[in-house]
Design a protein around this motif. Structure first.
Motif, short mmCIF file in Angstrom:
data_model
loop_
_atom_site.label_atom_id
_atom_site.label_comp_id
_atom_site.label_asym_id
_atom_site.label_seq_id
_atom_site.Cartn_x
_atom_site.Cartn_y
_atom_site.Cartn_z
N ARG A 106 3.24 -3.63 -5.43
CA ARG A 106 1.87 -4.14 -5.44
C ARG A 106 1.84 -5.66 -5.52
N ALA A 134 0.81 -1.23 0.00
CA ALA A 134 0.00 0.00 0.00
C ALA A 134 0.84 1.27 0.00
N GLU A 149 -7.80 -2.32 -3.95
CA GLU A 149 -7.59 -0.88 -4.04
C GLU A 149 -8.26 -0.13 -2.90
N ARG A 150 -9.43 -0.59 -2.52
CA ARG A 150 -10.15 0.08 -1.42
C ARG A 150 -9.34 0.02 -0.13
N ARG A 176 -6.06 -0.48 0.04
CA ARG A 176 -4.82 0.28 -0.17
C ARG A 176 -5.06 1.76 0.14
N ARG A 177 -6.18 2.28 -0.31
CA ARG A 177 -6.48 3.70 -0.04
C ARG A 177 -6.69 3.95 1.45
#
Length: 308
Positions: free
Chosen positions: A21, A16, A26-27, A29-30
């Motif tokens: 990667r 992250a 992605e959710r 990671r954000r």
């Protein structure tokens, strides 16, 4: 096996924050990126340098000790002598410090503090999910134990990750920096992580043990957002109170703790737990004077059904 949260924290940091990667959604990671301050971001940057996979021993514990928390690891990092990082870098990189580690080598105390902060910030987000992963980790311990007892170690090792294969040429692990190790008669420790599907962390040069950290099977079910419709469907099946109790039992809990959390009198919680016991979804365990409620495998499978 070892159930160590520190390698999960490292895998999440690398994916992250450091740009390496390995399949983290992605959710998630954000969410991790939003929780980490600039000083911590600066400290973890060397972990994702292109073309490098090896990191100094200061970054990872020599052996993944079970019960050693992420908080304890952060405190240990802040107490490491400054010269230790320089010594580790020279050992790993053969006497010359690569450019991407130069800022850390120039100000080691600042780097240790920043990396410790990154661990703590990441665990603020990841820790609750790690707690929910307890049943997946328990299943993995059972799976590995069964494979070892039944002589299926070769199949087991090849099932850990798509980046790991076991065959006539030995144990092959895909890596950016190829090298060869003779494992000899050293013990091997397997460490399941809550990480992206392609995350693998290994330690192969320790004189006494080798360890391989890999994504625990089923981790993808935890990264998903809970679907409110699925929760409603489960509540319709077994009742809203019992559905809430089943979700609560990521870890075993006492009757009194369940009653307090649900805002109900103990007699009401006892009634609902008895119904869940009768359905085979939870079990009761007496520990001293307390009765603990434990979610069963059948209860886990029911929850998994409604998580998909």
């Amino acid at each position: 096996m070892s159930i160590s949260p520190n390698l999960t924290a490292l895998a999440v940091i690398a994916d992250a924050l450091a740009g390496r990667r390995r399949g983290l959604p992605e959710r998630w990671r954000r969410a991790v990126q939003e929780s980490v301050g600039p000083r911590a971001r600066e400290a973890v940057r060397p972990l994702g340098a292109p073309g490098y996979s090896v990191v100094p021993d200061s970054v990872v514990p020599q052996t993944p000790i079970e019960g050693f928390s992420v908080t304890s690891q952060a405190e240990l990092l802040r107490a490491v002598p400054e010269e230790q990082l320089t010594a580790d870098l020279e050992q790993v990189f053969g006497g010359g410090v690569p450019e991407h580690w130069r800022p850390a080598a120039d100000r080691p105390k600042r780097w240790f503090a920043g990396y410790a902060a990154a661990l703590e910030d990441v665990w603020d987000v990841t820790g609750p999910l790690w707690e929910r992963a307890s049943s997946l980790l328990d299943r993995e311990v059972e799976r590995v134990g069964t494979a070892v007892v039944r002589g299926g170690l070769d199949v087991l090792l090849s099932s850990l990750s798509e980046r790991i294969q076991y065959g006539e040429d030995g144990l092959l692990i895909a890596d950016l920096e190829p090298s060869r190790y003779d494992l000899g008669d050293r013990k091997m420790i397997l460490v399941p992580m809550l990480a992206g599907r392609d995350a693998v962390i290994v330690k192969l040069d320790h004189p006494e043990v080798v360890w391989i950290a890999y994504p625990v099977p089923g981790a993808e079910t935890l990264w998903r957002e809970r679907d409110p419709r699925a929760a409603d469907e489960l509540a319709a099946l077994i009742g809203p109170v019992r559905a809430a109790l089943l979700h609560t039992l990521d870890r075993p809990a006492t009757m009194s703790a369940l009653a307090s959390g649900a805002g109900m009198v103990p007699s009401a919680i006892t009634y609902h737990c008895e119904r869940l016991v009768a359905a085979g979804l939870v079990s009761r365990e007496r520990r001293g004077r307390e009765v603990w409620i434990v979610r069963t495998r059948r209860g886990e499978e029911l929850l998994d059904l409604f998580r998909h």
